[in-house]
Design a protein around this motif. Structure first.
Motif, PDB file in Angstrom:
ATOM      1  N   GLU A  74      20.472 -60.107  41.401  1.00  0.00           N
ATOM      2  CA  GLU A  74      20.548 -59.173  42.326  1.00  0.00           C
ATOM      3  C   GLU A  74      19.421 -58.252  42.369  1.00  0.00           C
ATOM      4  N   ARG A 126      27.669 -54.205  45.426  1.00  0.00           N
ATOM      5  CA  ARG A 126      27.995 -55.716  44.614  1.00  0.00           C
ATOM      6  C   ARG A 126      27.813 -55.076  43.255  1.00  0.00           C
ATOM      7  N   LYS A 127      26.983 -54.598  42.816  1.00  0.00           N
ATOM      8  CA  LYS A 127      26.697 -54.274  41.415  1.00  0.00           C
ATOM      9  C   LYS A 127      27.849 -53.375  40.767  1.00  0.00           C
ATOM     10  N   LEU A 131      21.608 -66.505  43.254  1.00  0.00           N
ATOM     11  CA  LEU A 131      22.733 -66.349  42.357  1.00  0.00           C
ATOM     12  C   LEU A 131      23.220 -67.749  42.041  1.00  0.00           C
TER      13      LEU A 131
END
Length: 125
Positions: free
Chosen positions: A59, A32-33, A65
């Motif tokens: 994260e 995701r990063k 989030l």
């Protein structure tokens, strides 16, 4: 992000397309990063960069989030409000010259017939 893409009323919206692309990158194995950082590089927008930085930080720290998004939404609303106030202040300054011209025109419309009448009165004597 999946919900935004699925529930969007306009699938041709640039943000929806970018989020869909981001989700596809995650499905093929990117973290995701990494996907978020590439999204920030593609978008070149200050708001997107702030969002990505906050999402990556959330994260890494394990923060939810949703809370980060609420804070960012509030900050974005404040920035938009400040920009609107600044634009309103600039508009008031910009409109002064046309208003002055209109004022002079009205004064001339009132004073010119009066001056002509006074002139004809003095010429008649």
């Amino acid at each position: 992000m999946q919900e935004v893409v699925e529930k969007s009323s306009n699938p041709d919206d640039a943000l929806v397309e970018e989020l869909g692309f981001l989700l596809q990158e995650q499905k093929v194995g990117k973290t995701r990063k990494a996907a978020l950082l590439q999204f920030a590089a593609r978008a070149q927008s200050e708001s997107v960069k702030e969002f990505v930085a906050s999402a990556v930080q959330a994260e890494e720290r394990g923060n939810p989030l949703g809370h980060i998004l609420q804070i960012q939404a509030e900050a974005s609303r404040r920035r938009r409000s400040v920009r609107a106030e600044e634009a309103a202040a600039r508009a008031s300054v910009k409109i002064m010259m046309p208003l002055m011209l209109a004022f002079v025109a009205v004064i001339l419309l009132i004073a010119a017939p009066l001056a002509l009448q006074l002139q004809s009165t003095f010429n008649a004597d």
